[in-house]
Design a protein around this motif. Sequence first.
Motif: not given
Length: 398
Positions: A256-263
């Motif tokens: 799916t179209l995700g993001y890089n929202y990692r901590l």
Amino acid sequence: MENKAIPYGRQNITDEDIQVVIETLKSDYLTQGPKIEEFEVAFAKYVGSKYAVALANGTAALHLCALALDVKKGDKVITTPITFAASANCIRYCGGEVVFSDIDPETYLLDINKVRNLLEASPKGTYKGIVPVDFAGRAVNLEEFRALANEYDLWIIEDACHAPGGYFTDSKGEIQNCGNGKNADLAIFSFHPVKHIASGEGGMITTNDKDLYQKLLMLRTHGITKDAGLFQNTMDFAAGVENQSAYPGWYMEMQTLGYNYRLTDFQAALGLSQLNRADEGIIRRREIALNYANAFKNKPFIKGQSDSVEGHAYHLYVIEAEDRVGLYNYLREHKIFAQIHYIPCHLMPYYRDLGWKEGDNPLSEDYYKYCISLPMYPTLSDKEQTFVINSINNFYIG
Ligand SMILES: Cc1ncc(COP(=O)(O)O)c(C=O)c1O
């Protein structure tokens, strides 16, 4: 008296906090190492939810909630104007339409009766969800909101950025922690430095819903999964040769179209260390609130205040004051840096351009004319608080 600057909120970084960050920096992981899961498990335990997902910040958390709940172009979602813009913007990121509904002037929270009126005035299915905000740290009664949401088949994202450690008591007399996932589908938190738990930037989503949890894990990392149980392509394709009975070790899929929202792992280490002191922080915040509440009770120049309320997490302590501009400037002259929370979101130029105007939420607009947030953080000393209270009294009484 020459005092040092007193902000409205500030972080408290101890030597122990610094030590754990250094240890993590010296470890093998900078991003998404073992501290992430430790922080998630500990945070879920703290609020009483089944799952927690650590993220880059609270705004990213809101965005992923809206995506996980499938907010689409034109979907109508209700929130309060007295909040940080991110509570509303997450709906806009997905093309949804934000409907601002007015506050209860006693609690400063989204007024459930006004939300009910909105829902009743349109055919069922018009609205998709509600984003109630535990503004200032005061817990929204989500049991009531859940009952209303169920009638209209709506989801709930609890914006609990101000309220880790906050709670309300439900109709059975049971304590319901902010973010425990009992009533809201998803709840979000921020670890920005002025918040209860600081990790520099940072955020968390909590939920009891396993499907949403799994979606969020994928959305956090580009929509990629490494879970072989979820793979869609065949083993033969994955390996590049025929007759395979397993996926090769390197294989992963973007589904799916995700993001890089990692901590990062060192932020998680800091958050975890701060979380260990969260309870003592709340106790101190409640003491400070009680002092303010007593100091300003029955004062003619105070129209309203946060007061001493059970379960309040006191991210902010708000008073509604006469001559608010004069008071704000006077306090600044004395190096007390009060702040205003919030300029009603529907009257920000971006939302005005979408059609919102003065008079749409009169109680929020009236609140804005008087509100001012006083210094509130665990390391505020009694002496400093007395100085703040005396300065306010001096401004009005001289
Ligand atoms: C109510 C509320 N929601 C969302 C956010 C966004 O959090 P962050 O700054 O971590 O992106 C904030 C932060 O200020 C907030 O106060």
